[in-house]
Design an enzyme around this catalytic site. Structure first.
Site, PDB file in Angstrom:
ATOM      1  N   SER A 127       0.845  -1.194   0.000  1.00 29.03           N
ATOM      2  CA  SER A 127       0.000   0.000   0.000  1.00 29.03           C
ATOM      3  C   SER A 127       0.877   1.240   0.000  1.00 29.03           C
ATOM      4  O   SER A 127       2.093   1.168   0.205  1.00 29.03           O
ATOM      5  CB  SER A 127      -0.888   0.013   1.243  1.00 29.03           C
ATOM      6  OG  SER A 127      -0.118   0.347   2.380  1.00 29.03           O
ATOM      7  N   LYS A 128       0.232   2.366  -0.231  1.00 26.76           N
ATOM      8  CA  LYS A 128       0.967   3.630  -0.257  1.00 26.76           C
ATOM      9  C   LYS A 128       1.627   3.887   1.101  1.00 26.76           C
ATOM     10  O   LYS A 128       2.698   4.465   1.190  1.00 26.76           O
ATOM     11  CB  LYS A 128       0.015   4.756  -0.625  1.00 26.76           C
ATOM     12  CG  LYS A 128       0.690   6.111  -0.596  1.00 26.76           C
ATOM     13  CD  LYS A 128      -0.052   7.114  -1.418  1.00 26.76           C
ATOM     14  CE  LYS A 128       0.223   8.544  -1.015  1.00 26.76           C
ATOM     15  NZ  LYS A 128       1.343   8.799  -0.150  1.00 26.76           N
ATOM     16  N   ARG A 129       0.938   3.426   2.141  1.00 24.88           N
ATOM     17  CA  ARG A 129       1.489   3.632   3.486  1.00 24.88           C
ATOM     18  C   ARG A 129       2.839   2.936   3.683  1.00 24.88           C
ATOM     19  O   ARG A 129       3.701   3.422   4.394  1.00 24.88           O
ATOM     20  CB  ARG A 129       0.489   3.167   4.558  1.00 24.88           C
ATOM     21  CG  ARG A 129       0.078   4.316   5.474  1.00 24.88           C
ATOM     22  CD  ARG A 129      -1.062   3.933   6.384  1.00 24.88           C
ATOM     23  NE  ARG A 129      -2.247   3.565   5.632  1.00 24.88           N
ATOM     24  CZ  ARG A 129      -2.987   2.483   5.860  1.00 24.88           C
ATOM     25  NH1 ARG A 129      -2.648   1.631   6.812  1.00 24.88           N
ATOM     26  NH2 ARG A 129      -4.070   2.253   5.145  1.00 24.88           N
ATOM     27  N   GLY A 178       5.078   2.627   1.430  1.00 27.67           N
ATOM     28  CA  GLY A 178       6.052   3.518   0.806  1.00 27.67           C
ATOM     29  C   GLY A 178       6.404   4.673   1.721  1.00 27.67           C
ATOM     30  O   GLY A 178       7.571   5.021   1.889  1.00 27.67           O
ATOM     31  N   ASP A 179       5.378   5.259   2.341  1.00 33.41           N
ATOM     32  CA  ASP A 179       5.612   6.389   3.256  1.00 33.41           C
ATOM     33  C   ASP A 179       6.452   5.948   4.450  1.00 33.41           C
ATOM     34  O   ASP A 179       7.364   6.637   4.889  1.00 33.41           O
ATOM     35  CB  ASP A 179       4.278   6.960   3.751  1.00 33.41           C
ATOM     36  CG  ASP A 179       3.475   7.567   2.598  1.00 33.41           C
ATOM     37  OD1 ASP A 179       4.091   7.843   1.552  1.00 33.41           O
ATOM     38  OD2 ASP A 179       2.256   7.748   2.749  1.00 33.41           O
TER      39      ASP A 179
END
Ligand code: GLU
Length: 505
Positions: free
Chosen positions: A262-264, A266-267
């Site tokens: 998920s994008k999270r 990556g963050d």
């Protein structure tokens, strides 16, 4: 059956930035199309107007341009099967909805959201299907006159697919083999809504794949549950003979391997999940992209190609042309692929080494400019050639080679303590004089003169070289000493030595 021309499509919905998993799907379609001399179509699936995000389509197109994935036809590319934006194909879908209604494969339903909620409250695990449709408000339970009257009155309705229960639906998946699902678990999917006069994803997707003569549907695993329904739709239209082959690609997993990427993630771990930087028009949020983070497109392609596929040996670095030759859907894995973002960094390092120094120098110029450095391009190329094996990103070059462009004004304390000896100032003054006298200032020319001088004087080579390095670099790092002095040139070398002697004494 005669061999069909390979025609594949990438069919994103313009609901925001393109996720890196979508990029991989497009890449596999591209490799497959090129390998078979087929066509790759770019279709925009925008029938869900609530989820439309302005700018998304342009973003997706720009991403593929950057990555070197070319389409043969579709939105912005043209072609003989257009229009390729589903919102521009309303009339086509209406016609095919009518075909299903006339064949008794679909029916009209008037149930309001409130009525459906009431049924859900009344019946546990309610599903609109063969077991319940008989008690709902639809064209199967109501007299035709009433149905016609309601439509004439402007009442909203949907068209539902009439799924026959208790039938095994076989989906032949090129990656997963045969998947069998019993039709009783499927609900009578909504195919069309009168409210916006638009079909839903399922109907538009099948009609378009058929009309665009799609031979293979290669898409993410998340669409596997829709496949039985799609098979049934093909059959309802009588299009079995031209049904595409399916290949559902493995999920991209978190770097740790548990759960979907998920994008999270990556963050949290500091890597992009989008090809390009994305500015969300609604929230104003900015998400990082591979391009802006300094990845080379070739590295991103190579990295993604190996997420869920491998050539059957341990070859890793492959150009697009090699990938086109080697790619094989049958070698795609069924199980999810861990998103090992560090491998992406490794690939970037590999491609920086592989590219001509001129090309990397070109990319490095803006960084130099940012630091106020303006030197001949030739010098940048030389320095890049000497230093690029130490970096994974072009922007990291500054840290490892700034001393080539900016003379040190300070000298690293630790290095001074360790390497600037009592007689260093005297030795460096002598060496500066020796260097002034060198006629052949090539790397070998300098080396010979300086080494002879050290031997003649009986000095310790290590001590001399360490001090010499400190005067030119300001610290203990850098490549071979005479590489540095050669790039700096005689004048700059001597000036730096004198300044160091003055400062350090
Ligand atoms: N519009 C779908 C998506 O956004 C396409 C799925 C498919 O390829 O059938 O991924």
């Amino acid at each position: 059956m005669a061999e069909r021309k390979v025609r594949v499509r990438f069919a994103p919905s313009p609901t925001g930035a393109l996720h890196i998993g979508g990029v991989r799907t497009a890449l596999y379609n591209y490799l497959f199309a090129r390998q078979h001399g087929g066509d790759l179509i770019f279709r925009i699936e925008d029938t869900d107007s609530n989820r439309f995000v302005p700018g998304a389509e342009e973003y997706i197109l720009e991403s593929f341009k950057w990555l070197g994935i070319h389409f043969d036809e579709g939105v912005s590319f043209g072609g003989g099967h257009g229009p390729y934006r589903q919102s521009e194909r309303r009339e086509i879908y209406k016609k095919y909805v009518q075909v299903l209604l006339e064949n008794g494969k679909a029916y009209i339903a008037f149930d309001t959201p409130e009525e459906l909620d009431a049924k859900r409250a009344e019946i546990a695990n309610f599903q609109y299907d063969a077991s319940t449709r008989g008690m709902m408000r639809n064209s199967l339970t109501m007299p035709k006159e009433e149905v016609d009257a309601l439509i004439a009155e402007g009442k909203q309705y949907v068209v539902r697919f009439k799924i026959e229960p208790n039938e095994d639906v076989h989906v032949n998946d090129l990656i997963r083999g045969e998947v069998i699902i019993n039709s009783s678990i499927l609900d009578d999917k909504v195919l069309y809504k009168s409210a916006d006069e638009l079909p839903t994803y399922h109907l538009a997707n099948i009609v378009d794949d058929h009309l665009m003569e799609v031979s293979h549907v290669i898409r993410g695993e998340e669409w596997l549950p829709s496949a039985p329904l799609h098979v049934l739709l093909y059959r309802a239209f009588g299009w079995e003979d031209t049904m595409p082959e399916f290949a559902h690609l493995p999920l991209l997993l978190k770097p740790e391997g548990n759960g979907k990427l998920s994008k999270r993630d990556g963050d949290r771990l500091g890597f992009p999940v989008f090809p390009l930087e994305w500015h969300d028009p609604k929230s104003g949020d900015v998400s990082s992209g591979y391009r802006e983070s300094g990845y080379l497109p070739e590295a991103v392609i190579n990295f993604l190609a190996l997420l869920g596929w491998n050539p059957g040996n341990d070859q890793e670095v492959m150009s697009m042309d090699e990938l086109i030759k080697l790619f094989d859907l049958h070698r795609c894995s069924k199980s999810g692929a861990k998103f090992d973002y560090k491998k992406g960094i490794w690939f970037n390092h590999q491609y920086i080494q592989q590219k001509p120094d001129e090309e990397i120098a070109e990319l490095f110029l803006p960084v130099l400019k940012e630091h106020g450095v303006d030197v001949p391009f030739e010098k940048v190329v030389t320095v890049v050639g000497m230093m690029k094996d130490r970096v994974s990103f072009v922007k990291e070059l500054w840290d490892v080679c700034s001393f080539f462009f900016v003379a040190p004004t300070e000298y690293d304390e630790k290095t001074v303590k360790k390497r600037w000896k009592e007689d260093s100032a005297k030795c460096m003054t002598e060496l500066a004089e020796v260097i002034v006298g060198i006629e052949d200032f090539s790397i070998e020319g300098q080396e010979k003169v300086v080494m002879d001088w050290i031997a003649e004087k009986g000095y310790h080579t290590g001590n001399i070289m360490n001090a010499f390095r400190l005067t030119l670099v300001g610290e203990g790092k850098g490549p071979h000493m005479f590489d540095i002095s050669w790039v700096l040139g005689k004048e700059e070398t001597v000036a730096r030595m004198k300044r160091a002697v003055e400062v350090l004494k």
